[in-house]
Write an enzyme that holds these catalytic residues in place. Sequence first.
Site, PDB file in Angstrom:
ATOM      1  N   GLU A 192       0.832  -1.209   0.000  1.00 34.50           N
ATOM      2  CA  GLU A 192       0.000   0.000   0.000  1.00 34.50           C
ATOM      3  C   GLU A 192       0.866   1.259   0.000  1.00 34.50           C
ATOM      4  O   GLU A 192       0.541   2.262  -0.648  1.00 34.50           O
ATOM      5  CB  GLU A 192      -0.912   0.034   1.240  1.00 34.50           C
ATOM      6  N   CYS A 203      -2.427  -3.878   7.037  1.00 36.43           N
ATOM      7  CA  CYS A 203      -2.005  -4.176   8.408  1.00 36.43           C
ATOM      8  C   CYS A 203      -2.384  -3.044   9.351  1.00 36.43           C
ATOM      9  O   CYS A 203      -2.507  -1.882   8.962  1.00 36.43           O
ATOM     10  CB  CYS A 203      -0.506  -4.477   8.456  1.00 36.43           C
ATOM     11  N   CYS A 224      -0.419   0.111   7.596  1.00 34.42           N
ATOM     12  CA  CYS A 224      -0.937   0.534   6.288  1.00 34.42           C
ATOM     13  C   CYS A 224      -2.365   1.058   6.401  1.00 34.42           C
ATOM     14  O   CYS A 224      -2.776   1.929   5.631  1.00 34.42           O
ATOM     15  CB  CYS A 224      -0.894  -0.620   5.296  1.00 34.42           C
ATOM     16  N   ASP A 232      24.102 -39.169  -3.675  1.00 29.88           N
ATOM     17  CA  ASP A 232      24.138 -38.161  -4.753  1.00 29.88           C
ATOM     18  C   ASP A 232      25.047 -36.984  -4.421  1.00 29.88           C
ATOM     19  O   ASP A 232      25.394 -36.211  -5.303  1.00 29.88           O
ATOM     20  CB  ASP A 232      22.728 -37.603  -5.028  1.00 29.88           C
ATOM     21  N   ARG A 257      22.160 -22.642  -8.388  1.00 28.86           N
ATOM     22  CA  ARG A 257      23.178 -22.139  -9.334  1.00 28.86           C
ATOM     23  C   ARG A 257      22.701 -22.056 -10.776  1.00 28.86           C
ATOM     24  O   ARG A 257      23.240 -21.284 -11.559  1.00 28.86           O
ATOM     25  CB  ARG A 257      24.465 -22.961  -9.230  1.00 28.86           C
ATOM     26  N   GLU A 283      13.147 -33.088  -1.998  1.00 29.89           N
ATOM     27  CA  GLU A 283      13.691 -33.580  -3.265  1.00 29.89           C
ATOM     28  C   GLU A 283      14.061 -35.060  -3.227  1.00 29.89           C
ATOM     29  O   GLU A 283      14.734 -35.548  -4.114  1.00 29.89           O
ATOM     30  CB  GLU A 283      14.914 -32.739  -3.653  1.00 29.89           C
ATOM     31  N   SER A 314       7.401 -41.135   3.444  1.00 24.31           N
ATOM     32  CA  SER A 314       7.047 -40.920   4.851  1.00 24.31           C
ATOM     33  C   SER A 314       6.289 -39.608   5.037  1.00 24.31           C
ATOM     34  O   SER A 314       5.372 -39.539   5.864  1.00 24.31           O
ATOM     35  CB  SER A 314       8.233 -41.051   5.801  1.00 24.31           C
TER      36      SER A 314
END
Length: 370
Positions: free
Chosen positions: A60, A87, A96, A212, A219, A298, A306
Site C-alpha cells: 500500500e 495491516c 498501512c 548423490d 546455481r 527432493e 514418509s
Amino acid sequence: MNERFMMRALELATLGRGHVSPNPMVGCVIVHESEEQEKNGCPRIIGEGWHRLYGDWHAEVNAIRSVQPEDSHLLPESTVYVTLEPCSHWGKTPPCADLLIENRVRRVVCCNDDPNPLVSGQGFTKLRAAGIDVTTGVLAKQGRQLNARFFTFFEHKRPYIILKWAETSDGFIAGENGKQIKISGDLSHRLVHRWRSEEDSIMVGTNTARLDNPQLTTRLWPMQAGFGKNPTRIVIDNQLSLDKTLNLFDGAQPTIVYHQVLNKDIPERPGVSYSFALSLVDLVEDLHRRKILSVLIEGGTALLKSFMEAGLWDEMRVFRSQTMMAAGIKAPPVRGNLVSRERIGADELTIYRREYAKNLLNLPDSSIEL
Ligand code: AOF
Ligand code: ZN
C-alpha cells in the site's frame, strides 16, 4: 467494483516471489473510480505497488507513493484494491490501514483477511471506523493460493510442503542400488533450481545426501544480487553418520541437520545447525518455530513416502521422462487434485495439490511475530 483490478493487484504481488518470505506477497492498485466514472465505465489506475523485499515497505505504501502529485487530489474518490487486509500493527513499518485513512481513500477492496493474529480483522475494523467502505473476499481463492505458504504457516502451524521427484515412463525413480540416475532433462533441472529459489528450504534424506552428494543450490537460476535469500538446506541424518566432506556441509548456505542422537558430541560445522527430532511432526514444528514457511522435498523415495504417509504435504510435482529403466526403485504413488500438466523439454511435468484440511496437525495455537 472491478475484478480486473484485483487480477492486476495479484499479478503485481507475484513480483515479490522469492524475496518477501516469511512475509506474504501483496499487490496493490489504486483506481480513480468516482460514482460518476462507475456509471460511464472509465475508471483509471492512478497508483500501483507491491511488497518487494522482506522488511521493506508494504504494497500500500509503494502504491500511494507512486501516485503522481497531480493525481493525489483524486484519492478521496478512489478505490484501493489490495490483495491482503491492510495491516494495523507497528511492525518494521507503520500500519498501512493508518496510511489509507490519512489519504482519505473512498473504498478498500481485498482478497483475504490477514491470518496473522497481529492484524487479523483489526485492519478492517480501523478502516471501517474511519468511514472507509470495505469489501473483502474478492478473488479470495486466488489470493489464498498466492499466499498458500503464509496461510499454511498460521493455519496449520507448519511449512507448506512440496514433494518433487522425477520418474521414468515405466515408473522408476532410481536405480536398483538407490543411486540416482539422471531421469529428467536439462530444462527440468533448471526449473527445479528456479523452484528452489522460490522456497524457504530444500530437504533431502540420508541416502540421497550420501549417494548423490547434492549441493542443493540455485546455481542454474541466479537471483539478482542483493535480492532474496538462498534457501536453507535440510538433511535428515538420524544417526549423524553422514560424512563431513559432503557438499551439504560446505557452509555455503545455512543447513539444518535433523537427528535422533542423544548423549553424543554434536559436531560443530560453520553454517550447520543440529536439531533433535523424533518424528516428522517434531521436524515440521521445529521448522515452524524457525519461521520457515516452505520446504521443497527432493527425495529420496523413503523420505517422500514418509511425508505422504504422515499426511504432511501440500503439493506433488512429478517429472515423467520418456526413458525406461525396467528395474529399480518404484516411484511413490501420486495423489491429490490435478492442477496442471505441461511439457518441459522432453519431460512431462504434472502438478497435484492437496485440498486444505484445517487443524491437520492440531498443534497449539501460537502467535509468532514475523
Ligand atoms: C500489508 N501489506 O504489503 C504486507 C503485509 O514486519 P512487517 O512490518 O513487515 O509486517 C509483517 C506482517 O504484515 C505480515 O506478517 C503480514 O501480517 C503483514 N503483511 N501487510 O498491509 C503488505 N506484506
Ligand atoms: Zn502493511
